[in-house]
Each structure stands twice: as C-alpha cells, then as structure tokens.
Design a protein around this motif. Structure first.
Motif, PDB file in Angstrom:
ATOM      1  N   VAL A 108      -1.199  -4.745  -3.137  1.00 22.95           N
ATOM      2  CA  VAL A 108      -2.497  -4.080  -3.264  1.00 22.95           C
ATOM      3  C   VAL A 108      -2.391  -2.653  -2.737  1.00 22.95           C
ATOM      4  O   VAL A 108      -1.392  -2.280  -2.118  1.00 22.95           O
ATOM      5  N   PRO A 109      -3.424  -1.810  -3.022  1.00 21.00           N
ATOM      6  CA  PRO A 109      -3.335  -0.400  -2.649  1.00 21.00           C
ATOM      7  C   PRO A 109      -2.889  -0.163  -1.212  1.00 21.00           C
ATOM      8  O   PRO A 109      -3.321  -0.844  -0.295  1.00 21.00           O
ATOM      9  N   ASN A 110      -2.005   0.814  -1.079  1.00 21.39           N
ATOM     10  CA  ASN A 110      -1.399   1.258   0.175  1.00 21.39           C
ATOM     11  C   ASN A 110      -0.125   0.495   0.512  1.00 21.39           C
ATOM     12  O   ASN A 110       0.588   0.880   1.433  1.00 21.39           O
ATOM     13  N   GLN A 111       0.166  -0.597  -0.184  1.00 22.37           N
ATOM     14  CA  GLN A 111       1.435  -1.284   0.022  1.00 22.37           C
ATOM     15  C   GLN A 111       2.500  -0.658  -0.873  1.00 22.37           C
ATOM     16  O   GLN A 111       2.265  -0.451  -2.066  1.00 22.37           O
ATOM     17  N   ASP A 112       3.643  -0.368  -0.296  1.00 20.13           N
ATOM     18  CA  ASP A 112       4.739   0.229  -1.038  1.00 20.13           C
ATOM     19  C   ASP A 112       5.753  -0.849  -1.394  1.00 20.13           C
ATOM     20  O   ASP A 112       6.246  -1.554  -0.507  1.00 20.13           O
ATOM     21  N   PRO A 113       6.087  -1.013  -2.683  1.00 21.46           N
ATOM     22  CA  PRO A 113       7.019  -2.076  -3.077  1.00 21.46           C
ATOM     23  C   PRO A 113       8.359  -2.008  -2.348  1.00 21.46           C
ATOM     24  O   PRO A 113       8.911  -3.051  -1.969  1.00 21.46           O
TER      25      PRO A 113
END
Length: 457
Positions: free
Chosen positions: A331-336
């Motif tokens: 989800v937004p703000n998580q970096d793969p």
C-alpha cells in the motif's frame, strides 16, 4: 455526448463486436514462448486498428520481450493531452477442459461475450478505440489530444515497459493518463478505482539432503525440507492474521476521514461476500473491515507450496527439497525493494537448522493513489453518472498494476482508472467473459468523459 454519437454507436454495434471478435481470436499469451508470434500478431492488429480510427504516427516498438504499440492524434490546439494505456496480451487458458466454449473462439451467450481477454483487457482497451472513432465520425475532430500506449507484457508483469517509458517520456508526455483495466463493484454500479496496491514476490527454495531419502532409514535423523518450509512460512503471521515481519507495517499510511466515509457509503455486505466465496468465515488482519483488508492494508500470501511425492497413494520419502511462492500486496508509502529486504532478513533469522534456504525475487511494483477529488476523477464520475444514472462509487483496488507506478514516477500525470468489468467475469480463469451491457454503456461513458474532461482541465 450528443445524440449523433449515441446513434453511431448503436448503428455500428454489430460491426464493432465483429472487430472485437477478431482481436479476441488472437491467442496472444505473453507468458508462453510458443505464442510469441501470436503476441506479435496482436500488436500488428492493434496498430492497424489505431490507423483505421484516425490515429497518426502509429508505430510498433520492439522491446527485449513483446512489442509496444504507439499512436497519437495531436490536433486539438491548446487543449490537454490524454495518454490511454492498455494491453493486448492475455493470460494462459489452463485448465482448458473447464471452458464451456473455446477460449479463442468468441461466443455471445446471455448478452455476455465469452473469450480469453474479453474483460482483461482486450475488450476494455478496444472500447477506447471505438469511442474515439465515434467522435471522429460524428464530430470530425476530437475534443482533446490523444496518445495510445498499448503493450504486450502486462500479464507477465510488464518487465520491459518501464525502460520503454523512461526512454520515450517525451513521446508519452501527457496531462492525464487513463486506464481501463479495472472493474465495477457490481452490475449497474459504476466505480472509479483511485488507487491500487503494489506487489513484490519471491520464491523460497529449501534444500536438505543431496537426494530423496527413505523415511524409515533416515526419518528423525535429518530435517525434512517440507517441515522446515512449513515452519518458515508459519513464521510470517501471528494468530490474528497480522504479518510479523519486523518493519512490515512501519511506513503504511492510514486512511483519511474522507476515504473512510467513501468506504462506509458503499454499504458493503460482508456476510454476502462470505456466502459467495463459500467459506465458513472471512479472515484477515485484526481490527480492519474486509474492504480495508483487501484494498488499503498490505498482505503476505503463499501462492504455491510444493515438494516431495505428489502422486496417488503414498511414497515414504524425505524429500530433498521444498518450495514456496510468496507475494505481498503493498500500500502507499511501502517500497517493494524495502519489503523484499525485510523478507530476506526475516527468512535468514527464522531459517530452520539443518537445511539451506535460497531466495529468488520475482515481480515488483509500487502502489499508487490519485486523490479522488482531482478534476480528472470528478469528470469521470460525472460521465459515469450521466450514463448509468446512479452515483459513482470510489474504491481502492486490491490488485496490482505495476506499470502505474512507473507512469506516475516518469510522466508525473494523474492516473484515472475507469473500469467496466465486473468481479464475476472470470478474468484469469476459465470462461472469462464481458457483459455487453457494460460494453454499450462503457462506450457512451468514455465518449461523455472526453467532453467532460475538456471542460474540467
């Protein structure tokens, strides 16, 4: 949208469906090497269709994988430019015996069009072509400038499109990006998806002895790779469905009050969902509703686990290896990339003794959100409501469209996800289909949208 456009769409409906039949008959399965020529055929078909409706500078761009098709019409002087993205590749069709009609022989039953790609995404991409054709034929020109970027690798994670976008960012530059590769909540309920979850995936390979062993002779003396893998997989969650990988939730953004209200306004029936899925109970992260867990909370799921004897009966062996495929929806703000590193660290810390563990990283894509009060989204809402005659719903998508993050990062334009599929249409599964009601209303909605957008930007 004026009456002339509506009349044109009605009078040419059969011709348009026949054209769509041609596209759906091409087995452009990007995941299977033996369909490489079919995917190339799909690109050629799309290029010819773009030229037919009046697009210029139509080009088939080769990549290291399957080609990208581009075309544009840029004669609306002083008006904004729209980039339409879609894909002409499709998923494999297995298991073939579960199809009621051949997947590449389109068939209409009960006003539903059955074929692989009917909903995802040939049918929806095709609608964009026919909507602009209708405006061209009745108005003589388009209200906005348009560009098309139609790729052939979406179903395998778009591995070569990010480089193409980066290398051609001036060619693809636009004020708004529009994608129809999502769906509506239910029949008759138009829906704008204003965000999607990201994705990262990896494979865990656990290795024990140098070969399968007799469980009577060696059982109890060495670690069984399947037991070790199950132990490792079990370490990812607690009993409340929460992911317990250290740092996993650290950067997750909370819902705004407006988003919470939009979700509440949907009046989603969790019990109905439970019954439709045929499960004894819904399950997930404690403290969140079903919609929150599937739209705006991150997940970690085992998509496949295998090892040892798979045949009928029993074979008393300790297998030499075991494997699991893992994906996380982000989800937004998580970096793969950061999440992959957290998973690797967790696996290293929790690796059982007596086995070796290897990790292979697969798909990665960042999450994306467009504020749903953006003028381009509100214009889409008005277009839906003008055709469907009911208020538009706002949702976040639980799935992933990895290329969205690239389009956002490179082109810096708002992205509008206008979908016309339904959740029951079996995309990625046997008997994929598309409701022709939404084919018809979708065409009207898209035509209406371009004029609404012209007034809004």
């Amino acid at each position: 949208m004026n009456d002339n456009i509506q009349t044109y769409l009605k009078e040419n409906r059969d011709a348009h469906l026949n054209e769509l039949f041609e596209l759906l008959s091409i087995p452009s399965i990007s995941a299977l090497p033996n369909h490489k020529e079919d995917v190339s055929h799909g690109a050629s078909w799309v290029a010819a269709a773009l030229k037919k409706i009046g697009m210029e500078n139509v080009t088939i761009y080769p990549t290291k994988g399957h080609p990208v098709v581009y075309g544009d019409w840029l004669h609306a002087e002083g008006k904004p430019t729209i980039l339409i993205y879609g894909h002409y590749d499709v998923q494999p069709v297995d298991p073939l015996h579960l199809w009621d009609s051949p997947p590449f022989e389109p068939d209409i039953r009960d006003e539903k069009l059955y074929a692989r790609g009917a909903s995802d995404d040939k049918g929806q991409t095709f609608m964009h072509l026919k909507a602009l054709e209708a405006i061209f034929k009745t108005e003589g020109a388009l209200p906005l400038n348009f560009k098309f970027c139609i790729e052939g690798e979406e179903e395998v994670g778009s591995p070569n499109l990010p480089a193409f976008v980066e290398e051609n960012k001036e060619l693809l530059a636009a004020d708004v990006i529009v994608i129809s590769d999502t769906g509506m909540l239910e029949r008759g309920k138009p829906t704008i998806c204003y965000g999607v979850r990201g994705l990262c995936g990896l494979q865990i390979d656990v290795k024990g002895a140098n070969g399968d062993l007799h469980s009577g002779l060696y059982g109890g003396g060495i670690h069984n790779p399947i037991n070790a893998l199950v132990q490792l997989v079990n370490s990812f969650h607690n009993e409340h469905g929460e992911v317990i990988v250290e740092g996993f939730y650290e950067k997750v953004l909370s819902l705004t009050d407006e988003e919470k209200q939009a979700f509440s306004d949907l009046n989603f029936d969790e019990e109905k969902q439970r019954q439709e899925l045929g499960v004894p109970a819904l399950y997930g992260e404690k403290g969140y509703s079903y919609l929150e867990r599937t739209w705006v909370r991150p997940t970690l799921d085992v998509n496949g686990i295998y090892g040892g004897f798979q045949g009928d009966g029993i074979k008393t062996v300790i297998p030499a290896e075991a494997h699991a495929k893992i994906t996380c929806r982000l989800v937004p703000n998580q970096d793969p990339d950061e999440i992959v590193e957290l998973l690797k660290q967790h696996i290293e810390v929790n690796k059982p003794a007596g086995v070796e563990v290897d990790i292979t990283v697969f798909d990665k894509g960042a999450p994306y959100v467009t504020p749903f009060d953006h003028p381009a989204i509100q214009a889409a809402s008005r277009a839906y409501e003008a055709v469907y005659r009911v208020p538009t719903s706002y949702t976040r998508g639980g799935g992933s469209l990895p290329i969205i993050a690239t389009l956002d990062e490179v082109l810096h334009a708002p992205i509008v996800l206008m979908g016309f599929g339904l959740p029951t249409e079996n995309f990625h599964a046997p008997n994929e289909h598309f409701h022709l009601e939404n084919f018809d209303k979708g065409l009207e909605t898209l035509c209406t949208y371009w004029f609404e957008l012209e007034k809004s930007l």
